[in-house]
Scaffold this active site. Structure first.
Site, mmCIF file in Angstrom:
data_model
loop_
_atom_site.group_PDB
_atom_site.id
_atom_site.type_symbol
_atom_site.label_atom_id
_atom_site.label_comp_id
_atom_site.label_asym_id
_atom_site.label_seq_id
_atom_site.Cartn_x
_atom_site.Cartn_y
_atom_site.Cartn_z
ATOM 1 N N GLY A 9 33.663 67.731 6.834
ATOM 2 C CA GLY A 9 32.472 68.196 6.135
ATOM 3 C C GLY A 9 31.771 69.247 6.979
ATOM 4 O O GLY A 9 31.249 68.936 8.051
ATOM 5 N N GLY A 11 29.168 71.079 6.072
ATOM 6 C CA GLY A 11 27.804 71.331 5.623
ATOM 7 C C GLY A 11 26.847 71.325 6.801
ATOM 8 O O GLY A 11 27.257 71.432 7.962
ATOM 9 N N VAL A 13 24.945 68.912 8.207
ATOM 10 C CA VAL A 13 25.097 67.832 9.188
ATOM 11 C C VAL A 13 26.372 68.039 10.004
ATOM 12 O O VAL A 13 26.365 67.952 11.238
ATOM 13 C CB VAL A 13 25.114 66.454 8.509
ATOM 14 C CG1 VAL A 13 25.428 65.361 9.526
ATOM 15 C CG2 VAL A 13 23.776 66.166 7.846
ATOM 16 N N GLY A 14 27.484 68.339 9.326
ATOM 17 C CA GLY A 14 28.745 68.504 10.027
ATOM 18 C C GLY A 14 28.737 69.669 10.991
ATOM 19 O O GLY A 14 29.152 69.540 12.156
ATOM 20 N N THR A 119 28.275 59.555 5.879
ATOM 21 C CA THR A 119 28.058 59.715 4.434
ATOM 22 C C THR A 119 27.257 58.550 3.854
ATOM 23 O O THR A 119 27.503 57.393 4.200
ATOM 24 C CB THR A 119 29.414 59.809 3.708
ATOM 25 O OG1 THR A 119 30.178 60.861 4.284
ATOM 26 C CG2 THR A 119 29.223 60.068 2.227
ATOM 27 N N HIS A 175 20.771 51.159 6.254
ATOM 28 C CA HIS A 175 20.160 52.484 6.344
ATOM 29 C C HIS A 175 19.534 52.813 4.999
ATOM 30 O O HIS A 175 20.196 53.241 4.063
ATOM 31 C CB HIS A 175 21.233 53.517 6.700
ATOM 32 C CG HIS A 175 20.703 54.897 6.890
ATOM 33 N ND1 HIS A 175 19.653 55.178 7.732
ATOM 34 C CD2 HIS A 175 21.081 56.082 6.351
ATOM 35 C CE1 HIS A 175 19.412 56.481 7.704
ATOM 36 N NE2 HIS A 175 20.261 57.047 6.867
#
Length: 308
Positions: A9, A11, A13-14, A119, A175
């Site tokens: 990923g 994006g 965060v990645g 995720t 979470h």
């Protein structure tokens, strides 16, 4: 030969996780995404920052998984955010399928890796990665508590007007809205915050911590990425350097805290090979009940996935 970390990923965060890890200079990095040219472009950009920032690790972008072979850590950040009109079950189905697919492709290429799941819904997605990979539960861990505790520490430090470096904080549970911050175990320079703040102020900080992700979404219009990525990088560093850090993570419990067969956020000893030990702390009846309520919410998600 450097350790290798695969981040699935590319994006926000990645890619930010890749940035923080590159700056630590402790591993070569493979950034994977299904969008053509996206991971390659971000990897090249990060690589070109190396001469300025002083790191020399390799950073590679890819649209397939061949470059990920023999990774020491696999970080799964890929997934869809909840969109307008999307039900909980819709989000579960979409992200369950994504996590299953990427795990099926990454795990066989790196059979000795530790998987760090990011995720959402986090705790439920850990179950997908565990079942799909066939890895021991000690090698599938979720990033949640490090982030939640960082938010709790930030808000405590702001309230006390002190450096967050001198604040420790404990957050247990799933979470999400049912997380369980523990003021009794949260301190400023070793002094419990229950000795420093009124119950009303602590309650307000606890509520802000529970809503930490939502507050960012309301301000940015998108999910947080700096703090989540920093939290992942801290976990990956603990694993690669065998630091035996005591960090709050989503771990598969097998009777600890009276919870069995479920991923829930608890303090663990994190080092080479993943989770070495689940740390059990003494809880009051009220705290234990809150943790079990949080675990119950996770179990509902896991059972809902089985119906999809």
């Amino acid at each position: 030969m450097r350790p290798k970390v695969t981040i699935i990923g590319a994006g926000m965060v990645g890619s930010t996780t890749a940035q923080y890890l590159a700056q630590r200079n402790i591993a070569d990095i493979v950034l994977v995404d299904i969008v053509e040219n996206l991971p390659q472009g971000k990897a090249l950009d990060l690589l070109e920052a190396g001469p300025v920032l002083g790191y020399d690790c390799a950073v590679v972008g890819a649209n397939d998984y061949d470059a990920t072979a023999n990774s020491d850590v696999i970080v799964i950040t890929s997934g869809s955010p909840r969109k307008p009109g999307m039900s909980r079950d819709d989000l579960l189905r979409v992200n369950m399928n994504i996590v299953k697919s990427v795990t099926e492709q990454a795990a066989p290429r790196s059979p000795d890796a530790v998987i760090v799941v990011v995720t959402n819904p986090l705790d439920a997605m850990c179950h997908v990665a565990l079942e799909t990979s066939g890895f021991p539960a000690s090698r599938v861990v979720g990033q949640a508590g490090v982030l939640d505790s960082a938010r709790f520490r930030t808000f405590i430090a702001m309230e006390l007007d002190v450096s967050p470096r001198d604040v420790t904080a404990f957050v247990l549970g799933g979470h999400g809205d049912t997380m369980v911050p523990l003021p009794r175990y949260s301190t400023m320079a070793g002094i419990p915050i229950t000795h420093l703040l009124s119950k009303e102020r602590i309650d307000a900080i606890v509520e802000r911590t529970r809503d930490g992700g939502g507050e960012i979404v309301r301000l940015l219009g998108t999910s947080a990425y700096y703090a989540p990525a920093a939290s992942v990088a801290e976990m990956v560093e603990a694993i690669l350097l065998d630091q035996n850090r005591i960090l709050p993570c989503s771990a598969y419990l097998q009777g600890q805290y009276g919870i069995d067969g479920l991923y829930v956020g608890v303090p663990v000893k994190l080092g080479a090979g993943g989770i070495k030990q689940v740390i059990e702390i003494e809880l009051t009846d009220e705290e234990r009940a809150a943790l079990h309520r949080s675990a119950g919410a996770v179990r509902e998600l896991v059972e809902a996935m089985r119906q999809l």
